[in-house]
Design a protein around this motif. Structure first.
Motif, mmCIF file in Angstrom:
data_model
loop_
_atom_site.group_PDB
_atom_site.id
_atom_site.type_symbol
_atom_site.label_atom_id
_atom_site.label_comp_id
_atom_site.label_asym_id
_atom_site.label_seq_id
_atom_site.Cartn_x
_atom_site.Cartn_y
_atom_site.Cartn_z
ATOM 1 N N MET A 1 0.839 -1.199 0.000
ATOM 2 C CA MET A 1 0.000 0.000 0.000
ATOM 3 C C MET A 1 0.878 1.256 0.000
ATOM 4 S SD MET A 1 -3.199 -1.079 0.086
ATOM 5 C CE MET A 1 -4.271 0.139 0.822
ATOM 6 N N LYS A 2 0.489 2.224 -0.786
ATOM 7 C CA LYS A 2 1.187 3.505 -0.838
ATOM 8 C C LYS A 2 0.545 4.462 0.165
ATOM 9 C CE LYS A 2 2.011 7.454 -3.868
ATOM 10 N NZ LYS A 2 1.734 8.024 -5.226
ATOM 11 N N ARG A 3 1.356 5.077 1.027
ATOM 12 C CA ARG A 3 0.827 5.995 2.031
ATOM 13 C C ARG A 3 1.034 7.428 1.597
ATOM 14 N NH1 ARG A 3 2.162 5.932 8.509
ATOM 15 N NH2 ARG A 3 3.782 7.481 8.051
ATOM 16 N N LYS A 4 -0.069 8.186 1.576
ATOM 17 C CA LYS A 4 -0.020 9.612 1.259
ATOM 18 C C LYS A 4 -0.298 10.391 2.531
ATOM 19 C CE LYS A 4 -2.384 13.310 -1.274
ATOM 20 N NZ LYS A 4 -1.128 14.024 -1.581
ATOM 21 N N THR A 5 0.640 11.221 2.948
ATOM 22 C CA THR A 5 0.464 12.041 4.145
ATOM 23 C C THR A 5 -0.191 13.357 3.771
ATOM 24 O OG1 THR A 5 2.395 11.071 5.237
ATOM 25 C CG2 THR A 5 1.641 13.212 6.032
ATOM 26 N N VAL A 6 -1.223 13.735 4.513
ATOM 27 C CA VAL A 6 -1.878 15.020 4.319
ATOM 28 C C VAL A 6 -1.818 15.785 5.633
ATOM 29 C CG1 VAL A 6 -4.128 13.952 4.738
ATOM 30 C CG2 VAL A 6 -4.011 16.233 3.745
ATOM 31 N N ARG A 7 -1.256 16.971 5.594
ATOM 32 C CA ARG A 7 -1.139 17.811 6.782
ATOM 33 C C ARG A 7 -2.392 18.685 6.889
ATOM 34 N NH1 ARG A 7 3.768 21.151 7.649
ATOM 35 N NH2 ARG A 7 3.614 20.503 9.827
ATOM 36 N N ILE A 8 -3.031 18.642 8.059
ATOM 37 C CA ILE A 8 -4.294 19.330 8.296
ATOM 38 C C ILE A 8 -4.097 20.323 9.433
ATOM 39 C CG2 ILE A 8 -6.730 19.075 8.894
ATOM 40 C CD1 ILE A 8 -6.530 16.158 7.934
ATOM 41 N N ALA A 9 -4.270 21.608 9.160
ATOM 42 C CA ALA A 9 -4.241 22.616 10.210
ATOM 43 C C ALA A 9 -5.573 22.562 10.950
ATOM 44 C CB ALA A 9 -4.024 24.001 9.609
ATOM 45 N N MET A 10 -5.503 22.305 12.261
ATOM 46 C CA MET A 10 -6.715 22.168 13.065
ATOM 47 C C MET A 10 -6.745 23.294 14.094
ATOM 48 S SD MET A 10 -6.978 18.023 13.511
ATOM 49 C CE MET A 10 -8.768 18.115 13.778
ATOM 50 N N ASN A 11 -7.612 24.269 13.861
ATOM 51 C CA ASN A 11 -7.696 25.474 14.681
ATOM 52 C C ASN A 11 -8.890 25.366 15.631
ATOM 53 O OD1 ASN A 11 -7.331 28.006 15.729
ATOM 54 N ND2 ASN A 11 -7.525 29.094 13.776
ATOM 55 N N SER A 71 1.255 25.493 16.520
ATOM 56 C CA SER A 71 1.599 26.866 16.150
ATOM 57 C C SER A 71 0.537 27.824 16.671
ATOM 58 C CB SER A 71 1.693 27.009 14.626
ATOM 59 O OG SER A 71 1.982 28.356 14.266
ATOM 60 N N THR A 72 0.979 29.013 17.076
ATOM 61 C CA THR A 72 0.065 30.096 17.424
ATOM 62 C C THR A 72 0.015 31.146 16.311
ATOM 63 O OG1 THR A 72 1.844 31.273 18.580
ATOM 64 C CG2 THR A 72 0.443 29.797 19.901
ATOM 65 N N ASP A 73 0.692 30.868 15.198
ATOM 66 C CA ASP A 73 0.766 31.806 14.071
ATOM 67 C C ASP A 73 -0.027 31.239 12.901
ATOM 68 O OD1 ASP A 73 1.392 33.522 11.995
ATOM 69 O OD2 ASP A 73 3.514 33.655 12.512
ATOM 70 N N LEU A 74 -1.309 31.594 12.807
ATOM 71 C CA LEU A 74 -2.159 31.045 11.749
ATOM 72 C C LEU A 74 -1.648 31.433 10.373
ATOM 73 C CD1 LEU A 74 -4.675 29.576 10.746
ATOM 74 C CD2 LEU A 74 -5.976 31.686 11.119
ATOM 75 N N ASP A 75 -1.201 32.673 10.199
ATOM 76 C CA ASP A 75 -0.720 33.106 8.884
ATOM 77 C C ASP A 75 0.465 32.274 8.428
ATOM 78 O OD1 ASP A 75 -2.617 35.110 8.491
ATOM 79 O OD2 ASP A 75 -1.448 36.579 9.619
ATOM 80 N N ALA A 76 1.379 31.944 9.348
ATOM 81 C CA ALA A 76 2.528 31.121 8.985
ATOM 82 C C ALA A 76 2.089 29.719 8.582
ATOM 83 C CB ALA A 76 3.507 31.051 10.157
ATOM 84 N N VAL A 77 1.121 29.171 9.280
ATOM 85 C CA VAL A 77 0.619 27.840 8.936
ATOM 86 C C VAL A 77 -0.035 27.860 7.565
ATOM 87 C CG1 VAL A 77 -1.060 26.063 9.568
ATOM 88 C CG2 VAL A 77 0.362 27.123 11.334
ATOM 89 N N LEU A 78 -0.840 28.892 7.296
ATOM 90 C CA LEU A 78 -1.521 28.984 6.000
ATOM 91 C C LEU A 78 -0.533 29.240 4.862
ATOM 92 C CD1 LEU A 78 -4.698 31.042 6.968
ATOM 93 C CD2 LEU A 78 -4.499 28.568 6.637
#
Length: 383
Positions: A1-11, A71-78
């Motif tokens: 199986m091929k694993r695809k990682t997806v990063r999710i910002a959860m605010n 992170s506390t910096d939403l703009d940096a995460v986005l």
């Protein structure tokens, strides 16, 4: 199986709902099961990035669950190109701006409701997401609960015949906070912070009614504040400026009438915190979060009103339990899986920001109905 990682910002996952239902019982539960199979030999692996205002709370949450990214910096995460999805479970007043920034940054968005504090803002978000070409979804968890899935099974199977009415009872006693701490945060009771039971619950009633019985075509509501003073998280008294109870009547496309009472100032004398009774020409059902009971026309008793003698029927015993017939997963997790498949496997999905805007519209019109003391039509909206 091929694993695809997806990063999710959860605010907003330091809050009760964001933490318990979305982080623990949805995203971390997906990791515990080995990821989400997309088909074609691909497994999606969600990697949460916890976002919020309080660094210490985020760090404690990450340590508790073995997570690395906060992170506390939403703009940096986005601005991070490796973050592909933005999820929002913040307080209502902060949500619209954060969602707009995420969409402008090109992120797919998934969000709690209400999506905005007013219909204009909710529609603007939906149009922006369309124009930017991002995928978008709104949490509509109630229709994924076992009780309402059973109810939908009955509707789809024609059990009710012609549906006549829907009656809903929702609520519980939320302690004022003076001698027992409240079960809900204090902002829920301040209108200036986006609080109020109409703003909180009428978006739920919109999609429940829409998905199961038909579009809401008119609303007549009475919203009130039964408890005008409460105590906040620091034990300080404050004025409750938002409604804590609302009583609504809804006309539905197709002719059925729905009545739903919502209250944070009611003591529970029900089997569950929310129950819906549906009556039709051929049968009736009572559904809660998990259970659902039915009574068919052929087995309906024939009571006669006589206040001078004891009741001759044990009415609750005359209903039949609807069997599970399947294994029901957590409703929040089930919808997360559908949204992730929508984004990464192009699966169909219609619980989007336009659907979220319908909920905002109903809440807005309900408050207007209450203020003006009249029934108000609910027009269809489109992008």
């Amino acid at each position: 199986m091929k694993r695809k990682t997806v990063r999710i910002a959860m605010n907003g996952v330091t809050g009760r709902m964001g933490h318990r239902q979305h982080l623990v019982r949805s995203i971390l539960a997906l990791r515990e099961q080995g990821g989400l199979e997309l088909g074609g030999g691909t497994v999606l692996w969600p990697e949460p990035v916890l976002v919020g205002r309080r660094a210490s709370a985020l760090a404690a949450l990450a340590e508790r669950h073995g997570l690395e990214h906060v992170s506390t910096d939403l703009d940096a995460v986005l601005a991070d190109p490796t973050v592909e999805i933005y999820f929002d479970a913040q307080v209502t007043a902060a949500r619209e701006d954060a969602l707009r920034r995420a969409i402008v940054a090109g992120k797919h968005v998934y969000t709690e409701k209400p999506t905005a504090t007013g219909l204009d803002g909710a529609l603007a978000l939906a149009r922006l997401a369309r124009d930017k070409g991002v995928r978008h979804g709104v949490v509509q968890d109630k229709i994924f609960l076992p009780g309402l899935l059973k109810l939908k099974r009955l509707v789809d199977g024609g059990f009710f015949g012609r549906i006549l009415s829907v009656r809903g009872e929702f609520g519980y006693w939320v302690f004022e906070g003076d001698w027992q701490s409240a079960q809900r945060p204090s902002w829920n009771y301040r209108a200036e912070d986006g609080g109020g039971i109409v703003a909180d619950m009428f978006p739920h009633w919109e999609y429940v009614l829409h998905e199961l019985f038909g579009r809401v075509t008119s609303v007549q509501a009475l919203a009130t504040t039964h408890l005008p003073q409460r105590w906040d998280e620091r034990g300080k008294p404050y004025d409750a400026t938002a409604d804590d109870a609302a009583y609504g009547v809804f006309e539905l496309a197709g002719g059925a009438i729905a009545q739903i009472n919502s209250s944070w100032a009611v003591r529970v004398h029900r089997d569950e915190l929310v129950e819906f009774q549906v009556d039709g020409t051929e049968g009736s059902a009572v559904a809660g979060l998990r259970g659902c009971r039915v009574q068919h026309r052929s087995t309906t008793p024939k009571p006669v009103w006589d206040p001078d003698v004891p009741a001759g029927h044990a009415f609750r015993e005359q209903w039949q339990e609807v069997p599970d017939n399947t294994v029901f997963d957590n409703g929040f997790k089930a919808q997360w899986e559908l949204f992730l498949r929508h984004v990464y496997a192009d699966a169909p999905y219609h619980w989007d920001l336009l659907a979220g805007a319908r909920g905002v519209q109903l809440a807005e019109l309900a408050l207007r109905s209450s203020a003006e003391g009249r029934r108000i039509d609910v027009p269809e909206i489109a992008l």
